[in-house]
Scaffold this motif. Structure first.
Motif, PDB file in Angstrom:
ATOM      1  N   GLN A   1       0.846  -1.192   0.000  1.00 17.83           N
ATOM      2  CA  GLN A   1       0.000   0.000   0.000  1.00 17.83           C
ATOM      3  C   GLN A   1       0.885   1.247   0.000  1.00 17.83           C
ATOM      4  OE1 GLN A   1      -2.528  -0.289   3.464  1.00 17.83           O
ATOM      5  NE2 GLN A   1      -3.802  -1.889   2.582  1.00 17.83           N
ATOM      6  N   ILE A   2       0.541   2.212  -0.853  1.00 15.03           N
ATOM      7  CA  ILE A   2       1.255   3.483  -0.909  1.00 15.03           C
ATOM      8  C   ILE A   2       0.351   4.568  -0.343  1.00 15.03           C
ATOM      9  CG2 ILE A   2       2.353   5.196  -2.392  1.00 15.03           C
ATOM     10  CD1 ILE A   2       2.899   2.942  -4.399  1.00 15.03           C
ATOM     11  N   LEU A   3       0.789   5.181   0.732  1.00 17.14           N
ATOM     12  CA  LEU A   3       0.027   6.234   1.389  1.00 17.14           C
ATOM     13  C   LEU A   3       0.629   7.581   0.989  1.00 17.14           C
ATOM     14  CD1 LEU A   3      -2.175   6.948   3.538  1.00 17.14           C
ATOM     15  CD2 LEU A   3      -0.350   6.819   5.248  1.00 17.14           C
ATOM     16  N   ALA A   4      -0.034   8.295   0.081  1.00 19.95           N
ATOM     17  CA  ALA A   4       0.461   9.588  -0.392  1.00 19.95           C
ATOM     18  C   ALA A   4      -0.195  10.690   0.429  1.00 19.95           C
ATOM     19  CB  ALA A   4       0.142   9.763  -1.879  1.00 19.95           C
ATOM     20  N   LEU A   5       0.632  11.458   1.143  1.00 21.10           N
ATOM     21  CA  LEU A   5       0.094  12.487   2.030  1.00 21.10           C
ATOM     22  C   LEU A   5       0.827  13.810   1.833  1.00 21.10           C
ATOM     23  CD1 LEU A   5      -0.235  10.586   5.440  1.00 21.10           C
ATOM     24  CD2 LEU A   5      -2.095  11.238   3.904  1.00 21.10           C
ATOM     25  N   PRO A   6       0.104  14.925   1.901  1.00 18.04           N
ATOM     26  CA  PRO A   6       0.749  16.244   1.813  1.00 18.04           C
ATOM     27  C   PRO A   6       1.278  16.696   3.175  1.00 18.04           C
ATOM     28  CG  PRO A   6      -1.614  16.531   1.933  1.00 18.04           C
ATOM     29  CD  PRO A   6      -1.367  15.042   1.932  1.00 18.04           C
TER      30      PRO A   6
END
Length: 294
Positions: free
Chosen positions: A118-123
């Motif tokens: 799983q790739i968790l892309a967060l700003p």
């Protein structure tokens, strides 16, 4: 414990449901039963989600420690020669998440068919202490927390604009051009503050997402673009390379308590090697396909 931790991390039933492959109603019943057993509330429930109470925060930390020990026991039972299994979540800034990690993670998963990546892309910076992810790709080294840090690779950034835009031969040619960049008050890491005095007059087109900034540049303006992104945008080219060139680094950060996890170590090794190769491949492709203008 799994249900409690998933809801605590997602801060909502709907966010935790896909992780656990359960419906929100089932999760609500499980949380309710746990709270009745304890005789105390673990969450403050509202239309905005599930926020932990003070007791809930203490339980989250203890449960996360127990989860770590359990996963370590599972790792010890998995032979080093066997394929990786289970779920591994990586937190990353969206530049890496959009343009580097997908290819790398697909290759790792293909070699380990029972592995779920799983790739968790967060700003924002991923909170490993709260176990938002098993590991994180970051653009600066954290200075606090029980964390282990490894440098992955350097990468480069330059100014870019549309190929059919009026030529930019010097800084004076930037006057009157809309500047594309991050929303100034949402820059969560100093290493992302790219523009410096180029943004002295303000950022005309801004987003907290690299992918959105790229779409803006496709329609006009001037902004900073990673070299490894350039092959994805053939309508852009780099300008003023002799006066504006940045170098940044990616770091792989893990919780220090995971350093004995053979499974995570094997995965992180494959991830780092894959990222190094992919950044090099894309930057080389950008040079060979004429994305740059010297």
């Amino acid at each position: 414990m799994r249900v409690f931790l998933a809801v605590a991390r997602a801060e909502s039933l709907t966010g935790a449901a896909p992780v656990l492959r359960m419906d929100p109603a089932t999760l609500a019943r499980r949380i309710g039963r746990l709270e009745r057993t304890l005789g105390a509330s673990l969450f403050v429930k509202s239309p905005q989600g599930y926020a932990l109470t003070d007791l809930g925060e203490r339980m989250r930390d203890r449960a996360a420690d127990a989860e770590t020990q359990f996963n370590r026991a599972i790792d010890e039972g998995q032979g080093a020669s066997e394929a990786l299994t289970g779920q591994i979540r990586i937190g990353a800034p969206d530049g890496a998440a959009n343009f580097i990690l997908p290819k790398v993670c697909v290759a790792i998963q293909a070699a380990n068919p029972k592995l779920e990546v799983q790739i968790l892309a967060l700003p924002r910076v991923v909170n490993l202490s709260r176990r938002e992810a098993d590991m994180a790709v970051m653009v600066s080294q954290p200075v606090a927390g029980r964390l282990s840090v490894q440098k992955i690779t350097d990468y480069q950034l330059h100014l870019a604009t549309r190929r059919d835009a009026p030529p930019i031969r010097n800084r004076d040619d930037l006057r009157g051009r809309p500047i594309v960049g991050y929303i100034p008050d949402m820059i969560f890491d100093k290493e992302l503050d790219y523009l410096g005095d180029l943004a002295a007059g303000g950022v005309n087109l801004a987003s907290n997402s690299v992918a959105v900034q790229l779409q803006m540049l496709r329609h006009g303006g001037v902004g900073v673009v990673h070299d490894f992104v350039m092959p994805s945008a053939p309508e852009l080219h780099q300008v003023l390379r002799d006066v504006f060139s940045l170098r940044r680094s990616f770091y792989l950060v893990r919780h220090s308590s995971d350093r004995h996890s053979d499974r995570l170590t094997r995965f992180s090794t494959a991830l780092m090697q894959g990222m190094q190769a992919e950044v090099a491949r894309l930057e080389q492709r950008a040079r060979l396909t004429g994305s740059t203008v010297i």
